[in-house]
Design an enzyme around this catalytic site. Sequence first.
Site, short mmCIF file in Angstrom:
data_model
loop_
_atom_site.label_atom_id
_atom_site.label_comp_id
_atom_site.label_asym_id
_atom_site.label_seq_id
_atom_site.Cartn_x
_atom_site.Cartn_y
_atom_site.Cartn_z
N HIS A 161 5.38 -14.94 44.30
CA HIS A 161 6.23 -16.14 44.23
C HIS A 161 5.48 -17.36 43.70
CE1 HIS A 161 9.50 -13.94 45.83
NE2 HIS A 161 9.26 -14.09 47.10
N HIS A 193 15.75 -18.19 46.99
CA HIS A 193 15.39 -17.32 48.10
C HIS A 193 16.20 -17.63 49.36
CE1 HIS A 193 12.88 -14.56 50.34
NE2 HIS A 193 12.06 -14.38 49.30
N GLU A 247 18.18 -11.80 45.69
CA GLU A 247 17.48 -12.68 44.76
C GLU A 247 17.58 -12.15 43.32
OE1 GLU A 247 13.38 -13.04 46.34
OE2 GLU A 247 14.24 -11.93 48.03
#
Length: 323
Positions: A88, A158, A290
């Site tokens: 991420h 998210h 996601e």
Amino acid sequence: MLVVGAAPGPVVEVLTLGAALHTLTVTCGDGVRRNVALGHRSVEDRLASPAYVGATVGRYANRIAGASFELDGREVRLAANEDGNSLHGGPDGFDRRLWEVVSQTEDEVVLELVSPDGDQGFPGTVTARVAYQVDGDGVTIELTATTDAPTVVNLTHHAYLNLDGQDAGTVDDHVLEVPSDHYLPVLEGIPTGIAPVDGTPFDLRAPTRVGQAARSGHEQVAAACGLDHCLAVRGDGLRRHATLSTPTTSTRVELWSDQPGLQVFTANFDAPVPSLAGGIYRMGDGLALEPQLFPDTPHHPQWPSAVLRPGETYRSRIEWRFA
């Protein structure tokens, strides 16, 4: 706190920290208004949390193996933050930054973040924007980015949803459907290829109880303590990626996006996650869906590319259509 929308339709509260969704309040199927998105009570809780709750994540959502890749013949080395990989966007990703408010109306808020050249090791200065818009019974999240030098970009949102309410406990009895014929098996979170969903817990082509899939004895599920896998969504362009519903409150949401993949994560928390109510979210208390490019695409040139070059604009659209 930035507020968009008005009852009886969806109302979203957005934070400048991480351009994060703080709350998402909708009128559920039983007529009761509930916040259906997991959140944190304080800034301190958010910064201490390992779960990216409600955040806009980047520069690269999901994982890049070995925290390195080759771009235009040169090696790019990234900051690692998970078992030697980049997750991420690295240890100081977009989820931990203060975004600037560009504009706000009753129905939309737009935030911007400028990520300098070399940020977490990524080349190029990237200007990212996220727009939250409420329209009728739907919420749209539009993600865009531009760069002044070749780089890779893969943004996503998210949010963790619980259609019975953010403090209602497990989503095991929620029902999930995903139009996907293939998924990406992983080894320690890194994809090893693409495989058919037939005969696996990742076959969500028919409505499936979340707990049934997440508690399967399949080796991929057991290794991840639930689902934490990318599914290749059938088709191209803006299309339905998933339908999630719950019999408890008779609430349903369709997720639409234009991305090739959908990461399905059953909140397999391996550390305490502070809740909005001041308690602790437990494993399975929410479901993250996601939309994104496939994980680790810089090492898989046959997959849809994450490379962004000057003059191009990265775009990703996510829609939640409630019923």
